[in-house]
Write an enzyme that holds these catalytic residues in place. Structure first.
Site, PDB file in Angstrom:
ATOM      1  N   THR A   3     -27.866 118.299 -65.152  1.00  0.00           N
ATOM      2  CA  THR A   3     -28.045 119.233 -64.070  1.00  0.00           C
ATOM      3  C   THR A   3     -29.503 119.079 -63.669  1.00  0.00           C
ATOM      4  O   THR A   3     -30.387 119.276 -64.473  1.00  0.00           O
ATOM      5  CB  THR A   3     -27.788 120.673 -64.526  1.00  0.00           C
ATOM      6  OG1 THR A   3     -26.463 120.754 -64.981  1.00  0.00           O
ATOM      7  CG2 THR A   3     -28.020 121.642 -63.405  1.00  0.00           C
ATOM      8  N   ASP A 474     -25.120 119.329 -75.432  1.00  0.00           N
ATOM      9  CA  ASP A 474     -25.801 119.139 -74.152  1.00  0.00           C
ATOM     10  C   ASP A 474     -25.238 120.133 -73.137  1.00  0.00           C
ATOM     11  O   ASP A 474     -24.707 119.751 -72.095  1.00  0.00           O
ATOM     12  CB  ASP A 474     -25.625 117.685 -73.674  1.00  0.00           C
ATOM     13  CG  ASP A 474     -26.444 117.398 -72.422  1.00  0.00           C
ATOM     14  OD1 ASP A 474     -27.324 118.211 -72.097  1.00  0.00           O
ATOM     15  OD2 ASP A 474     -26.187 116.383 -71.772  1.00  0.00           O
ATOM     16  N   LEU A 475     -25.326 121.413 -73.479  1.00  0.00           N
ATOM     17  CA  LEU A 475     -24.807 122.457 -72.601  1.00  0.00           C
ATOM     18  C   LEU A 475     -25.802 122.741 -71.488  1.00  0.00           C
ATOM     19  O   LEU A 475     -26.995 122.908 -71.737  1.00  0.00           O
ATOM     20  CB  LEU A 475     -24.535 123.731 -73.390  1.00  0.00           C
ATOM     21  CG  LEU A 475     -23.542 123.621 -74.548  1.00  0.00           C
ATOM     22  CD1 LEU A 475     -23.273 124.980 -75.142  1.00  0.00           C
ATOM     23  CD2 LEU A 475     -22.241 122.976 -74.094  1.00  0.00           C
ATOM     24  N   GLU A 476     -25.298 122.818 -70.268  1.00  0.00           N
ATOM     25  CA  GLU A 476     -26.137 123.072 -69.114  1.00  0.00           C
ATOM     26  C   GLU A 476     -25.489 124.126 -68.234  1.00  0.00           C
ATOM     27  O   GLU A 476     -24.419 124.648 -68.541  1.00  0.00           O
ATOM     28  CB  GLU A 476     -26.386 121.766 -68.348  1.00  0.00           C
ATOM     29  CG  GLU A 476     -27.046 120.698 -69.209  1.00  0.00           C
ATOM     30  CD  GLU A 476     -27.379 119.424 -68.461  1.00  0.00           C
ATOM     31  OE1 GLU A 476     -27.334 119.441 -67.218  1.00  0.00           O
ATOM     32  OE2 GLU A 476     -27.696 118.411 -69.116  1.00  0.00           O
ATOM     33  N   GLY A 477     -26.132 124.444 -67.113  1.00  0.00           N
ATOM     34  CA  GLY A 477     -25.585 125.433 -66.199  1.00  0.00           C
ATOM     35  C   GLY A 477     -25.421 126.774 -66.883  1.00  0.00           C
ATOM     36  O   GLY A 477     -26.299 127.263 -67.581  1.00  0.00           O
TER      37      GLY A 477
END
Length: 786
Positions: A3, A474-477
């Site tokens: 992101t 790799d968590l985003e948002g």
């Protein structure tokens, strides 16, 4: 990964909040006549406006391939401005997609049709897509496309209708499965594809298996027909009717009325751990209701091990090497009908610490399971300069879901087995292959205990099936965010954080200490917690704190970010040597967290790597010339100053610094191997690091500690807690799903020996865990109730 966003911290937060409040208070219609239609391939920067499904949106920062409808709201990349109204003079068309079924056989021609209309004009065209790639466009009604000679695989179909004024709407996704052309199943089921595990089935899908035809039942969670922990093979086991309905027997043809045999592996158990060099005794149970079993063949990762022609059916697999293996058994009856058992996975490892299994200096790279313009490469052709290869990505089956899925891109690999073979090849070369979860487009929302169970069970299946060495976060948002009133990273209260931690702990409890766990958060989620703790800022800190002792590497993304505060309270910009040093030392020193007097503890030197883009095209910002990075590394590791604005707190540097991460291996190839050539050579030239492995836990003193007994227990357990000085301690009892059952102690604990008994008579038999948090120490103890 990624992101992409850029923000001046305080100013942009205020702007986003103001825009959100205006959106809530003012519901006026928007003139969309001059706004372009959002596309997944378009690149949008802050303040850019688009229209999508008859709603206007404004981008808050850099974005690509983030659907405005799914990524708008507070702390999200898009802000909704309102519906397109009379000011724009045009309403978007409506569209829906359909095929003659959802299950096909390879080589078939599939007719895809769409119903489209426009309330204030005409539909100019309808474009048809598979997995995001354009198949074709039809400019006249009835709208359709004939997709010829379709290869086996799982496909997501969509249709996009465009009206005479340029407004467009994309249909909901239609999932279809194209099976390999074999009639299998033990009877004559020609015309109905054979059941395969992880076949991408949805309610209504029909398959053949064991001489019968079955239909996937109309449950909300179609994972019951697929490869989740709740998936069932039709006609096999005690619970298959929860997912499938028997339609009919396969009739006619050479198969006649013969029924295929039954077979299952009885030993070893699924998920068993084996030491290298051991002999694995494989046993199978096989029977045939209308004949006899002539043989059972045993396979590992698709390779024949051996056969047994008489019961009890066994095979002794000797001198098993380190690796992860899927074992299957195929039974053949007296009329040559065959049945393949469910897979049983075993892990062969030396049980070591993950950091002892990694080189002294580590190069980490992400491998694309898709082509985003960088080009693709098979795993077997990846440069040997990389030590850890993170597969990008395992994603939720639906955006914002908790059930995870991963399938190798059929544009890169002709079969799943080919991909598995390449994973095994890299592992045979001493590389660690991890599955990365999330990424820019894989928003995961784990809101409750059921979500946590779904997440953990599906990820365990993925890890076991492909033989991955570990998992990368790799968590985003909006995958992780802190809600109002959540102020202490040690005791998180926000559901998406609490239940993600529970799901991760369940995964980790299924593997040994050599399971490699890494994380690649963005700066706002980690160092951003220094000044602000709320929303996405600092949202990774509870996760990193809870999993810190199991974390092999943390490599924060030093890119796609705005100015960030260092420990000297100066703001540093991406792409500079100061930024690399300041952000790196923050994790090595620890830092105070806004709104919480307790400091986030430092990581060990051997846990730290720096993440940078491999080329200017790999990210929206943050690409840094290797010469500048090497100056930063010389200072961070050796204490050799380059005369920058940031001054190290530890002036001698951190000689145990572990390595470099990049997004991505594919972009590195695209950019002439600049990243891998420069940093491999730099890291290899460093002297041996000074760090020593062992516990990361705080030294509590000679007598500090917790003892538990008896273990195993029946009706009560005694806890003896020794504390050398007064401090805050937490003890909690958890089940195997990571759910807290009981708080045993929480708060300031006086110096001394504290003994307590708790009644366990109401607990069911099975495994439990006691989690202790003591300052910087977080430790888990296993308990067994008999």
């Amino acid at each position: 990964m990624k992101t992409l966003y850029s923000f001046d911290r305080k100013a942009n937060i205020l702007l986003i909040l103001l825009s959100f409040l205006i959106t809530q208070l003012v519901q006026a219609q928007v003139d969309c006549s001059s706004l372009p239609v959002w596309t997944s391939s378009g690149v949008y920067t802050g303040d850019t406006r688009v229209q999508y499904n008859n709603v206007a949106y404004e981008a808050n920062w850099w974005t690509q391939n983030e659907n405005p409808a799914s990524n708008s709201g507070q702390w999200q990349v898009w802000t909704s401005l309102g519906t397109c109204g009379t000011g724009g003079g045009n309403s978007a068309p409506t569209v829906s997609i359909n095929t003659t079924g959802t299950s096909f056989t390879e080589g078939e021609n599939i007719t895809i049709s769409a119903s489209a209309s426009d309330s204030d004009g005409t539909v100019a065209s309808v474009s048809f897509y598979q997995n995001g790639s354009l198949l074709g466009t039809d400019s006249s009604s009835p709208f359709s496309y004939s997709w010829t000679n379709v290869a086996a695989g799982n496909y997501s179909l969509t249709a996009t209708a465009t009206d005479n004024d340029g407004a467009s709407t994309t249909s909901s996704t239609l999932a279809i499965t194209v099976q390999s052309d074999n009639t299998g199943g033990g009877g004559d089921c020609e015309g109905t594809a054979s059941y395969v595990e992880n076949g991408g089935y949805s309610p209504g899908s029909e398959v053949s298996n064991n001489g019968n035809i079955y239909q996937c039942r109309d449950y909300p969670n179609s994972g019951w027909c697929n490869g989740s922990a709740w998936a069932y093979e039709p006609g096999t086991g005690a619970h298959w009717q929860d997912a499938w309905t028997l339609v009919s027997e396969c009739g006619g043809g050479t198969g006649g009325d013969n029924l295929a045999p039954d077979v299952s592996i009885t030993s070893p158990s699924n998920g068993a751990s084996v030491t290298p060099g051991s002999t694995v005794n494989i046993e199978a149970s096989a029977s045939d209701s209308d004949g006899s079993v002539t043989k059972v063949a045993f396979y590992q990762n698709g390779n024949l091990l051996g056969e047994d022609t008489s019961a009890p059916y066994t095979y002794s697999w000797t001198s098993v090497a380190i690796g992860s293996y899927a074992i299957t058994a195929i039974a053949t009856d007296n009329e040559s009908a065959t049945t393949t058992s469910s897979q049983v996975y075993i892990n062969v490892s030396d049980g070591g610490n993950p950091n002892t299994a990694l080189p002294d200096r580590v190069m980490v790279g992400y491998w694309h399971n898709f082509d985003n313009g960088s080009g693709v490469v098979k795993l077997r052709d990846v440069s040997d300069k990389w030590d850890v290869i993170n597969i990008a990505f395992a994603e939720p089956t639906t955006q914002g879901g908790a059930s995870m899925t991963f399938t190798p891109d059929n544009a890169i690999y002709s079969s799943t087995q080919e991909f598995k073979n390449d994973v095994a090849y890299l592992k045979s070369q001493g590389k660690k292959v991890l599955i990365s979860i999330g990424g820019a487009n894989g928003t995961i929302h784990i809101e409750n205990a059921a979500n946590a169970q779904s997440f953990s069970s599906t990820m365990i299946n993925i890890i076991n099936e492909y033989g991955f060495d570990g998992l990368d976060i790799d968590l985003e948002g909006s995958s992780l965010s802190l809600g109002a009133g959540d102020t202490d990273f040690r005791f998180p209260a926000s559901p998406r954080v609490v239940y993600f931690i529970q799901g991760m702990e369940t995964i980790l409890n299924n593997y040994g200490s050599d399971f490699v766990l890494t994380a690649a958060p963005e700066t706002a989620y980690v160092q951003g917690g220094y000044s602000t703790y709320g929303g996405i800022f600092g949202a990774y800190l509870p996760v990193l704190y809870a999993l810190k002792d199991r974390m092999a590497l943390i490599h924060v993304q030093h890119y796609n970010t705005g100015c960030m505060l260092g420990l000297d309270n100066q703001c540093y910009s991406q792409g500079t040597a100061d930024f690399q040093v300041a952000m790196g030392e923050m994790l090595l020193q620890g830092f105070s967290v806004a709104g919480n007097p307790t400091a986030f503890p430092p990581f060990r030197e051997d846990q730290l790597a720096i993440g940078l883009p491999a080329s200017p095209s790999a990210a929206g910002g943050g690409y840094t010339n290797p010469n500048t990075v090497k100056q930063a590394l010389d200072y961070l590791i050796k204490g050799i100053s380059y005369g920058g604005n940031y001054t190290l707190i530890n002036s001698g540097g951190y000689s145990g610094f572990r390595g470099m991460m990049t997004w991505s291996i594919n972009w590195d190839i695209n950019f002439g191997y600049e990243f891998s050539n420069n940093y491999r050579a730099y890291l290899d030239a460093l002297p041996s690091s000074r760090w020593t492995l062992g516990t990361t836990q705080k030294d509590l003193g000679l007598h500090d500690g917790l003892t538990i007994g008896p273990n195993p227990f029946v009706n009560q357990v005694k806890l003896t807690l020794t504390v050398s000085e007064e401090r805050e301690i937490y003890l909690g009892l958890y089940n195997q799903l990571g759910q807290e059952i009981k708080v045993l102690r929480k708060g300031i604990t006086a110096k001394g020996i504290h003994e307590s008994m708790f009644n366990t008579s109401e607990l069911n038999t099975g495994m439990y865990f006691i989690r202790m948090i003591d300052g910087e120490k977080s430790e888990t103890f296993k308990l067994l109730k008999e």
